[in-house]
Design an enzyme around this catalytic site. Sequence first.
Site, PDB file in Angstrom:
ATOM      1  CD  GLU A 244     -24.492  46.047 -21.306  1.00 53.65           C
ATOM      2  OE1 GLU A 244     -23.461  46.664 -21.639  1.00 53.65           O
ATOM      3  OE2 GLU A 244     -24.646  44.827 -21.507  1.00 53.65           O
ATOM      4  CB  CYS A 278     -21.833  50.820 -21.073  1.00 55.93           C
ATOM      5  SG  CYS A 278     -23.028  51.214 -22.366  1.00 55.93           S
TER       6      CYS A 278
END
Length: 502
Positions: A244, A278
């Site tokens: 990720e 994020c």
Amino acid sequence: MKTLQNLIGGIWEDSRSDAFHEVINPATEEVVARCPSGSPEDVRQAVDAAAQAQPAWAALPVAERVARLCRWADTIADHADELAEIECREMGKPVALGRTFIAGATQGFKAAVTEALDYRFEETITGPDGSGTTILRRPLGATAIIVPWNFPVPMALGALGPLLAAGNTVVLKPSERSPMSAVRLLELMDLPAGVVNLVLGDSRAGAPLVADERIGLVHFTGSVEAGRRVGAESGALLHRSILELGGKDPVVVDAGVDPVATAAAVAFGAFVNTGQICTSMERIYVHREIAEEFVDALVDVAGTFALGDGHDESTVLGPLVDRRQRDIVVRHVNDAVERGATIRAGGTVPEGKGFFYPATVLTGVDGSMLVMTEETFGPLAPVAVVSSFEEGLEKAAGTRFGLAATVYTNDPAHMVSARGIPAGVVWVNQWQGGGPERLYEPAGDSGMGATGSRAAYDAATRPVSIHVAPAAPAAPGAPGAPSTLDASGTLGAPGAPSAPSA
């Protein structure tokens, strides 16, 4: 000032490294801990411990593993305030915000490990001839988790749950920028020695951990550049990786929505945790019909994000994690202004100690600017005006990233067309919406590897098929005995079609 230690095989011990770095409180610039830089020997011993502990951990009944993990989760919940205070000292997150995220992560951890009770670790399919094929989902063995500095406790819990519940053991490496909360997290753990191990350090710990041939899976969250190295190393070893990585998440604001309420929602998505998420809203495309009212409201809300030390309950916006991160934000803002953007709120480094930066709204941005192309990871809300919802979707898709996207619309047809945004998660009318059943895989440079819900258990296990025929084959020469090899070299009965495994 405390010198942090590794946890290896249930024992807290000093690193073999002779290099250290200081952990700095980003609000005060004071040194709060001393962290080892890591060494291959630390990693080797941690993986040894994980590998030795794994067979006994996997041999426990699933229900017992789940029960033990849920008890740990209850202990973590009882110490949420303490863990949030540590996160505040090491990376600046306001305590009130950290408490909320840790509480949510603890609940998510329990939900994820409890899902193991319903996951099909063993499934038998019976054929029409009475034969049976049993599919076993076996744990991978020793695994590695490398977590970022922005959410050290929640990110660790999110990755740990399914891996541990499936019977794997773990070597956890937190970011060298926020290692203290991970240390405390494992001090609260009551699991068999070696089931979860902790190695501290920077790439001097991370690189040998990823390169250890005994690590069956690496779960990495971090930058695109580091993620590429992790993926390449794991691929060379033919081991799995879940990556990720960065995001440059778009927001598309349609005509017909409430511009004031939507601006408040977008401000939260852009500024919370000082933009260090994020999935922060980093590109905002708003329909021309409501753009002026939306921007005015966004500017007003930005002014309510009070800067300060996160130990103060009135603080909404803490500091950035360090000077290096603030310098990135300043560079992106300066680049945008030089190319014609306008600062509508914030945009100036405050005086005094601490790596603070105010909630900032930019207008007049375009695709030539760093603030619209590169991950900023700061409290910026760059707004571009579009002439139609379709133009907003097109611009939202115009990026090399594909982590998440958010759309605000009241048009049912537009809700459907929003599904076409190439991202792992698309939120319609609620940023961060969805429950524990959510599963996704990032697109583009934002990573690879599906995770969440059952996908996390699929990633944490390896399927093995065991086929059992209803009767043993006859003796050689007896009627029905196999006598030919098919074209692939697989033994088969005369005239029978064959479907050998690839």
